[in-house]
Each structure stands twice: as C-alpha cells, then as structure tokens.
Design a protein around this motif. Structure first.
Motif, PDB file in Angstrom:
ATOM      1  N   LEU A  82       0.921  -1.159   0.097  1.00 54.65           N
ATOM      2  CA  LEU A  82       0.087  -0.157  -0.390  1.00 54.65           C
ATOM      3  C   LEU A  82       0.955   1.270   0.157  1.00 54.65           C
ATOM      4  O   LEU A  82       1.154   2.031  -0.976  1.00 54.65           O
ATOM      5  N   ALA A  96      -4.761   0.906   9.388  1.00 51.18           N
ATOM      6  CA  ALA A  96      -5.842   0.143   9.427  1.00 51.18           C
ATOM      7  C   ALA A  96      -4.903  -1.255   9.362  1.00 51.18           C
ATOM      8  O   ALA A  96      -6.067  -2.202   9.618  1.00 51.18           O
ATOM      9  N   ILE A  99      -6.136  -2.349  13.016  1.00 51.97           N
ATOM     10  CA  ILE A  99      -7.363  -3.161  13.493  1.00 51.97           C
ATOM     11  C   ILE A  99      -7.380  -3.557  12.741  1.00 51.97           C
ATOM     12  O   ILE A  99      -8.062  -4.917  13.255  1.00 51.97           O
ATOM     13  N   LEU A 100      -6.795  -4.367  10.774  1.00 49.77           N
ATOM     14  CA  LEU A 100      -7.101  -5.921  10.872  1.00 49.77           C
ATOM     15  C   LEU A 100      -6.460  -7.228  11.724  1.00 49.77           C
ATOM     16  O   LEU A 100      -6.750  -7.756  11.859  1.00 49.77           O
ATOM     17  N   LEU A 102      -5.912  -6.687  14.738  1.00 50.61           N
ATOM     18  CA  LEU A 102      -6.707  -7.321  15.760  1.00 50.61           C
ATOM     19  C   LEU A 102      -7.972  -8.147  15.601  1.00 50.61           C
ATOM     20  O   LEU A 102      -7.889  -9.330  16.700  1.00 50.61           O
ATOM     21  N   GLY A 103      -8.477  -7.134  14.442  1.00 47.82           N
ATOM     22  CA  GLY A 103      -9.276  -9.044  14.021  1.00 47.82           C
ATOM     23  C   GLY A 103      -8.785 -10.008  13.658  1.00 47.82           C
ATOM     24  O   GLY A 103      -9.310 -10.596  13.817  1.00 47.82           O
ATOM     25  N   LEU A 104      -7.537 -10.060  13.105  1.00 45.56           N
ATOM     26  CA  LEU A 104      -7.372 -11.829  12.744  1.00 45.56           C
ATOM     27  C   LEU A 104      -6.902 -12.478  13.615  1.00 45.56           C
ATOM     28  O   LEU A 104      -6.927 -13.548  13.725  1.00 45.56           O
ATOM     29  N   GLY A 106      -7.707 -12.416  16.302  1.00 51.41           N
ATOM     30  CA  GLY A 106      -9.489 -12.716  17.422  1.00 51.41           C
ATOM     31  C   GLY A 106      -9.679 -14.032  16.599  1.00 51.41           C
ATOM     32  O   GLY A 106     -10.059 -15.034  17.404  1.00 51.41           O
ATOM     33  N   LEU A 107      -9.748 -13.857  15.025  1.00 51.15           N
ATOM     34  CA  LEU A 107     -10.315 -15.318  14.970  1.00 51.15           C
ATOM     35  C   LEU A 107      -9.395 -15.953  14.649  1.00 51.15           C
ATOM     36  O   LEU A 107      -9.479 -17.705  14.893  1.00 51.15           O
TER      37      LEU A 107
ATOM     38  N   LEU B  38     -14.893 -20.056   8.047  1.00 53.16           N
ATOM     39  CA  LEU B  38     -15.254 -20.809   9.116  1.00 53.16           C
ATOM     40  C   LEU B  38     -16.112 -21.212   9.047  1.00 53.16           C
ATOM     41  O   LEU B  38     -17.227 -22.042  10.115  1.00 53.16           O
ATOM     42  N   PHE B 284     -11.885   4.955  17.797  1.00 56.07           N
ATOM     43  CA  PHE B 284     -10.940   4.113  17.091  1.00 56.07           C
ATOM     44  C   PHE B 284     -11.834   3.659  15.484  1.00 56.07           C
ATOM     45  O   PHE B 284     -11.215   4.056  14.428  1.00 56.07           O
ATOM     46  N   ILE B 287     -12.003   6.572  13.021  1.00 53.43           N
ATOM     47  CA  ILE B 287     -11.198   6.979  12.006  1.00 53.43           C
ATOM     48  C   ILE B 287     -11.747   6.180  10.779  1.00 53.43           C
ATOM     49  O   ILE B 287     -10.913   6.558   9.553  1.00 53.43           O
ATOM     50  N   ILE B 288     -11.734   4.700  10.745  1.00 56.61           N
ATOM     51  CA  ILE B 288     -11.878   3.870  10.011  1.00 56.61           C
ATOM     52  C   ILE B 288     -13.192   5.281   8.713  1.00 56.61           C
ATOM     53  O   ILE B 288     -12.749   4.883   7.546  1.00 56.61           O
ATOM     54  N   PHE B 291     -12.493   7.923   7.154  1.00 54.54           N
ATOM     55  CA  PHE B 291     -11.227   7.632   5.522  1.00 54.54           C
ATOM     56  C   PHE B 291     -11.656   6.614   4.608  1.00 54.54           C
ATOM     57  O   PHE B 291     -12.057   7.002   3.360  1.00 54.54           O
ATOM     58  N   PRO B 324     -17.818 -14.790  14.922  1.00 58.83           N
ATOM     59  CA  PRO B 324     -17.009 -14.454  15.585  1.00 58.83           C
ATOM     60  C   PRO B 324     -16.618 -12.412  15.249  1.00 58.83           C
ATOM     61  O   PRO B 324     -16.767 -12.466  13.971  1.00 58.83           O
ATOM     62  N   ASP B 326     -14.863 -10.345  16.066  1.00 58.78           N
ATOM     63  CA  ASP B 326     -13.768 -10.652  15.370  1.00 58.78           C
ATOM     64  C   ASP B 326     -13.716 -10.175  13.575  1.00 58.78           C
ATOM     65  O   ASP B 326     -13.012  -9.613  13.321  1.00 58.78           O
ATOM     66  N   LEU B 327     -14.701 -11.166  12.648  1.00 54.02           N
ATOM     67  CA  LEU B 327     -14.621 -11.413  11.601  1.00 54.02           C
ATOM     68  C   LEU B 327     -14.791  -9.275  10.828  1.00 54.02           C
ATOM     69  O   LEU B 327     -14.502  -8.988  10.623  1.00 54.02           O
ATOM     70  N   ARG B 329     -14.016  -6.768  13.200  1.00 56.90           N
ATOM     71  CA  ARG B 329     -13.012  -5.909  12.946  1.00 56.90           C
ATOM     72  C   ARG B 329     -12.155  -5.883  11.829  1.00 56.90           C
ATOM     73  O   ARG B 329     -11.476  -5.524  11.139  1.00 56.90           O
ATOM     74  N   ALA B 330     -12.216  -7.386  11.316  1.00 61.24           N
ATOM     75  CA  ALA B 330     -11.107  -7.647  10.600  1.00 61.24           C
ATOM     76  C   ALA B 330     -11.196  -6.994   9.368  1.00 61.24           C
ATOM     77  O   ALA B 330     -11.135  -6.075   8.343  1.00 61.24           O
ATOM     78  N   GLY B 333     -11.082  -3.523   9.094  1.00 59.76           N
ATOM     79  CA  GLY B 333      -9.322  -3.065   8.937  1.00 59.76           C
ATOM     80  C   GLY B 333      -8.920  -3.583   7.466  1.00 59.76           C
ATOM     81  O   GLY B 333      -8.435  -2.270   6.698  1.00 59.76           O
ATOM     82  N   LEU B 334      -9.394  -4.436   6.537  1.00 61.15           N
ATOM     83  CA  LEU B 334      -9.094  -4.755   5.370  1.00 61.15           C
ATOM     84  C   LEU B 334      -9.878  -3.699   4.358  1.00 61.15           C
ATOM     85  O   LEU B 334      -9.473  -3.386   3.356  1.00 61.15           O
ATOM     86  N   LEU B 336     -10.649  -0.300   5.030  1.00 60.48           N
ATOM     87  CA  LEU B 336      -9.940   0.698   5.513  1.00 60.48           C
ATOM     88  C   LEU B 336      -8.735   0.456   4.059  1.00 60.48           C
ATOM     89  O   LEU B 336      -7.833   1.565   3.463  1.00 60.48           O
ATOM     90  N   ALA B 337      -7.572  -0.817   4.255  1.00 61.47           N
ATOM     91  CA  ALA B 337      -6.440  -1.037   3.191  1.00 61.47           C
ATOM     92  C   ALA B 337      -7.126  -0.964   2.107  1.00 61.47           C
ATOM     93  O   ALA B 337      -6.556  -0.050   0.992  1.00 61.47           O
TER      94      ALA B 337
END
Lengths: 308, 358
Positions: A82, A96, A99-100, A102-104, A106-107, B38, B284, B287-288, B291, B324, B326-327, B329-330, B333-334, B336-337
């Motif tokens: 990136l 990003a 956050i990614l 932290l989520g991953l 957890g999974l 999953l 937090f 922030i996502i 953007f 979960p 966390d999915l 959140r992941a 994050g993805l 935003l990337a």
C-alpha cells in the motif's frame, strides 16, 4: 534487600523490556528508511496469536516464534504494498493494519483461548547460571532475550558500519536524491518494512510463548504503541532504544509491584503510569533538543513516487 | 517487472465515487471467503450482515444510533486529517466528554425549579472537556514539536482509566448494590426520545446537524479553506501567511469538541448513567469512517451508516450464525486498507513495466 532480590527485580524488568526492544528495533529500521508504520500493535498481536497457535500445533517453541514472525511479515507486506508500492497514506494504512491485525488475531486465536503450554526454556549453564547476584540475570534468560539484544547489535552494526546501512539511512533522509543516484529506493524501503514486520511478529510471539505462556485477545495491551514511542524517545538510535526499553519495562514492573503492595493510590493511576511516562519522556526529550532541530529521518512519513 | 505510478492529469468525480464502492465490494468478497473458511454459508452471512438489519424498525434505529457518534467524531477528525494533523485519540476525547457531561448531570441531580438548562449545560460541558483534552497533544505539538500521534493515543488509555476509576469510586451509586455505575440520570439530563416507546433519541439530530455545519465550514469558509490548503500544500499555505500553529490548535479543537459532544450524547442518550466503559471503540472506528468517507462530511455520513450496518449485522451474525465479532473488525480493517489503495488509483495510473525494480 538482598542481592538476589535485586537480581529478581532486574530479571523481571529485562523480560518486560524484551518485547519492546524487539518490536522497536524493527520499527527503528523502518523509520530510518523513511517509512512510518503505525501498525506495530496489529502485527505484534497477530504474531502473538499465530505464534501460539503454531507452537501448540507443532509442539515447538522455535516454530511458533518463526510463525509469529511470519505473521508480522505478512501483514507488513500488505502495508508495504500500500504505502511503498502504491504511495498510499502511511498513517492511515498503519491504522488499518492495526485494526486488521486485532481482528485477525482474534479469529486465529479463538480456538486456543484457555490453553496453556510451558514457557520457552531458559538458558541453563552449570555454575554460571547459579552465580549469586548475576547468574540468573546474565546466563539464565530465555532465547528471546538474547535474540533481542543480538538483534539490536546487528542492526546497529548494519546501519552504521555497512554500505547497505548507509544507503538505507540516506533513503530515509532524502528519497529524491537517492533515487536520482540510481539507488533502489522503493525496493529497500519494502525490505525494511518486511524486517520491521517480522520483528513485531517475533515480539508478539514472545508475549504468548514466554512472557505469559498463553493466548488472550488483545494481550499486547498497547505495547506496540509504546514501542513506536520508544523509537522517537531513542531518537532513532539502537543503544538509546535499549536504555529506553529498560526504563519502560521498569515502569511496568513498578506498577505491578506497587499494585501488589497497595500503596494507597488507586490501581487505575498505577496502570496509567507507563502511558503517562511515555508522554513525559517525549516532552523531556523535545525540551532537551530545542536548539538542535529534529533528529527524525528527514523523509519520514512522506510518500514517494518516482517520476522522470 | 516493476510497478510504476503515472500521475493522472485530473481527478474524475466518477472514479472518486467508484473507488470506495469497488473497495467495499472487494472487502465483501474476501470477507465471504473468510466466512466460508469458518464453515458458514457466505450467502447466509451476507444476509445477516447487510440485509437483516435493514428489515426491522428496531435494528434501523440501532444503525442510526451507532452511526451518529461515528459520523460526529469522524467529521471532526476530517478537519485534522485534511490538514495533515494526526489526532488518533478521539476515543479518549469521547470518554472525557462523556465523563465531564455526566458529572454535570450528577451534580444537578434532583434539582427542582427551572431545569431546562441542565441538558444544554451537559452538552456544552462535554464538548469543552473534549476540546480541553485534545488541547494537550495540540499544544505539545505546537510548542515543543512532540508527535501528536503518540501523545493523543497514550491519552486514550489515561482517559479510559480515569473514567474507570470515577465510575467505580467517587461517582458510584451508594445504593447501587456495589455495581460499578453511577445513579441513573434524571429525565431532565436525558436526551429526549424521538418516538414514543422507541430507542431513537435526539443525539441523532445533533450529529446530523453537525455534519451539515461541517460541510459548510469546510467548503465555504476561510477556516475550511485554510485547512484544505495546509493539507494539500503546506508550502503554499506558508506563503499565504496562514499560521500553522493557530490552525493546528483549531483543527484539534474541532475534532476534540466533536468527539466530546459525541461522548456526552452517548451518555445522555443511550446509556443514561456513567459506567466504567462507555464506548465500544467509537473513536477508533471513526478513523475508518473518516477515510472511508474520503474526509468529506457527506461522504462520512454515508460511511458511518455503512460501518454501523456491518457492526449491527455482525452482532446479529454472532448470535444467529456464531460468527465471531473479530470478523467484523478484520473486515473493517481490510476495507480501510482497500479504500486507501483504491484512492491511489484515482490519482495515478498503475503500470506494470518490464525491467528491474527501482
């Protein structure tokens, strides 16, 4: 206080400092190359989760540590693609990544919550490890501690004693000029980002394999961010980084001891200590160099696109 | 082979809208793969995440209630990020705002007579507290050159611990069976509900009005112009004589005030008392949102609704499909990337060129 008690405290300080040293030394290289990766926390927590999972599955601490470093490396590759490849905003990309990550984590870690394994073995040298006062401190640590210190020496040597290190620092100070000289700016930056990611992942796996030998969600508890502050605190120099990490490790240990001894202050005030210490340290540091100007790599955080 | 970025002459408005939309699509597709891994049917998950929350009144209200603080905080952050200032401590400013406004409510508890001023005083108090808390990193940056990224973030942890201490200690309800929470606020200290018997409260209107106001300020005033110029070209801003220090303080004040207002609106609206934690990470997530909405207030409003939808959908999917949290959140994050990567494609043409890397 006996000599052995002093040693005990020093040992705990060093163990608390080790994840900070490993993560921060990686970030130091990244920032010296002119890239600001704010995703240390995300890469670290992924390293902790993946490292623990791999260690449980294979039964090997070494493989766990390698897998943890690999997880950090993978996330860093995304960040490098990136920011170095596509010149995307570094601050936002780093967030990003956090956050990614932290989520991953957890999974990946979900099936391993509540599992335990033996902590990474400590060095055991007959006679030397049992020396009173210094034996445990110098000759009785686990491999991560020695690896962290070796890594710091290696990075210090690389940055100031090799041609590659000189080029890396030059790129971090002026990417346009180094590009004009025909040096591979983006390639080297990408490699630096990968190295930083692997270090962050390794630091994370230290947490779940040695420091507290189990996995818990969000177990890094802001250590990645403290590692980032540490790089600034150390003014981008490896030796000062170790000193800073020991100071911060000390603050963490002090907080734990003070809580155990219940010294009248509320527990929350003591828990806030490392964070407040970080701010105070940054303030003192900038007060100390008011006249000298910034010590940061000049191109830090700026994106680069080669034009002809 | 090497990757080359060739700058585009102009920025097409179509690409500006397409880029986030395509990023969203890509993130959804990858999320689908993760869901399949999953062991859950991707179509069922898609329905749970994106369709189910839209089909009932209560979940629509939940989406609006989640989107409001996100939009409000992200709008404030847009001022900072547009000016290349990196306040990532909105979570802390949110918490401090909620705490300060909550203290006003608790101090005026049970007062009789004219009580209409209490709620406005709470909102103003929360906003001012958010501003004051944001001033710490701003002043440190302006006066001493300390990185605002690190200080603003460290202050988040401090704020959370402060609220935790206050809610468990001095502000705890003495008759509350030792539960770590304050007395429930009086009705005069609560934001009014918009519909009888429903959960939607006036905080949603506050957020919406703020977004409209921010659109005007950013697009039509000198201050907004200065923010945009400093971000786009710091050198030009210096030649124009804009004071960087003043702008830094102002941008931090806007973002801190917005976060503080969002904090007290959450406490006075949804929660109705002080608790050890009042935010599921709004500062937090915002922030996502900022953007994702391309740092423009109308875009942020849309982005906040999308993120709120996935969050509510994620909670539903956790219950119905055992996916979960966390999915979610992941996924965010993805997303935003991808948005950040796609943004580059609107500014540059990406070419793969044969030859060595440079």
């Amino acid at each position: 206080m006996t000599l052995d008690m002093v040693q005990m405290i020093l040992v705990t300080v060093l163990t608390a400092a080790t994840p900070l040293i490993i993560a921060a030394i990686g970030e130091l290289v990244v920032e010296r190359a002119g890239v600001l990766n704010l995703g240390v926390e995300g890469m670290m927590i992924c390293g902790a989760a993946v490292g623990f999972a791999a260690a449980i599955e294979t039964g090997s601490t070494l493989l766990g540590a390698l897998a943890g470093a690999g997880a950090g490396l993978g996330l860093a590759a995304l960040f490098g693609l990136l920011t170095v490849g596509l010149a995307a905003n570094q601050v936002a990309s780093g967030l990003a990544l956090t956050i990614l990550g932290l989520g991953l984590s957890g999974l990946v870690g979900a099936p391993y919550v509540g599992l335990k394994r033996d902590p990474a073995p400590h060095l055991e040298i007959p006679v030397l490890s049992d020396l009173p006062g210094i034996g445990r401190l110098l000759f009785g640590q686990d491999a991560f501690v020695y690896a962290g210190l070796a890594l710091t020496c290696a990075v210090s040597w690389f940055l100031w004693r090799t041609r590659g290190g000189l080029i890396l620092r030059a790129i971090g100070d002026d990417h346009t000029a180094t590009h004009a000289l025909g040096l591979p700016v983006r390639q080297l930056r990408f490699l630096a980002v990968l190295f930083g990611g692997a270090c962050a992942g390794l630091a994370g796996s230290y947490l779940s394999l040695a420091y507290t030998p189990f996995w818990a969600p969000a177990m890094t508890a802001g250590r990645g961010w403290i590692a980032l502050a540490l790089v600034v605190f150390a003014s981008w120099r490896p030796a000062r980084l170790v000193a800073g990490a020991i100071l911060f490790g000390g603050a963490t240990v002090l907080q734990l001891h003070a809580q155990a001894a219940s010294i009248g202050l509320p527990g929350q005030a003591l828990s806030a200590l490392p964070y407040v210490a970080t701010i105070v340290a940054l303030v003192l540091l900038s007060l100390g160099r008011r006249q000298g100007g910034s010590l940061a790599p000049a191109a830090l955080g700026r994106d680069f696109t080669p034009h002809r | 082979m090497r990757l080359d970025l060739v700058p585009r002459a102009g920025r097409s408005p179509l690409a500006a809208i397409l880029a986030p939309a395509l990023s969203f699509l890509a993130a959804v597709l990858l999320g689908g793969v993760a869901v399949a891994l999953l062991g859950v049917s991707p179509t069922a998950a898609f329905a749970a995440y994106f369709i189910a929350p839209l089909s009932e009144l209560w979940s629509l209200q939940e989406i609006a209630l989640k989107a409001a603080p996100l939009a409000l905080i992200a709008t404030g952050l847009a001022f900072c990020y547009r000016a290349n200032l990196w306040n990532i401590g909105a979570e802390g400013q949110f918490v401090v705002g909620g705490l300060a406004g909550g203290c006003v409510a608790l101090a005026t508890q049970g007062s009789a007579g004219f009580i209409l001023w209490i709620l406005p005083a709470m909102l103003v108090g929360g906003t001012l507290a958010g501003i004051a808390y944001a001033m710490i990193p701003a002043v440190l940056k302006v006066r001493l050159g300390v990185s605002e990224i690190l200080t603003s973030l460290m202050l988040v942890y401090v704020a959370e611990l402060l609220l935790d201490y206050m809610a468990r200690g001095p502000l705890r309800d003495p008759a509350g069976y030792n539960f770590p929470q304050s007395v429930p606020f009086d009705a005069a200290a609560r934001l009014p509900y918009l519909m009888e018997g429903e959960t939607l409260h006036a905080g949603v209107l506050v957020a919406f009005a703020s977004v409209v106001l921010a659109t005007i300020v950013l697009g039509r005033t000198l201050f907004g112009f200065e923010v945009r110029v400093v971000g786009a070209s710091p050198r030009a801003a210096r030649f124009a004589g804009f004071s960087e220090a003043r702008l830094t303080l102002a941008a931090f004040a806007v973002s801190g005030g917005a976060a503080g207002l969002a904090g007290i609106a959450e406490v006075a609206g949804k929660i109705g008392q002080l608790q050890p934690t009042i935010s599921p990470g709004y500062g937090f997530t915002a922030i996502i949102v900022a953007f994702l909405g391309r740092l423009s207030p109308p875009g942020i409003l849309v982005a906040a609704l999308v993120i709120a939808l996935t969050t509510i959908g994620g909670e539903g999917a956790q219950i119905d499909l055992r996916l979960p949290l966390d999915l979610t959140r992941a996924f965010q994050g993805l997303l935003l990337a991808f948005v950040l990567g796609a943004d580059v494609l609107t500014r540059f043409k990406v070419r793969l060129v044969p030859g060595g890397a440079r």
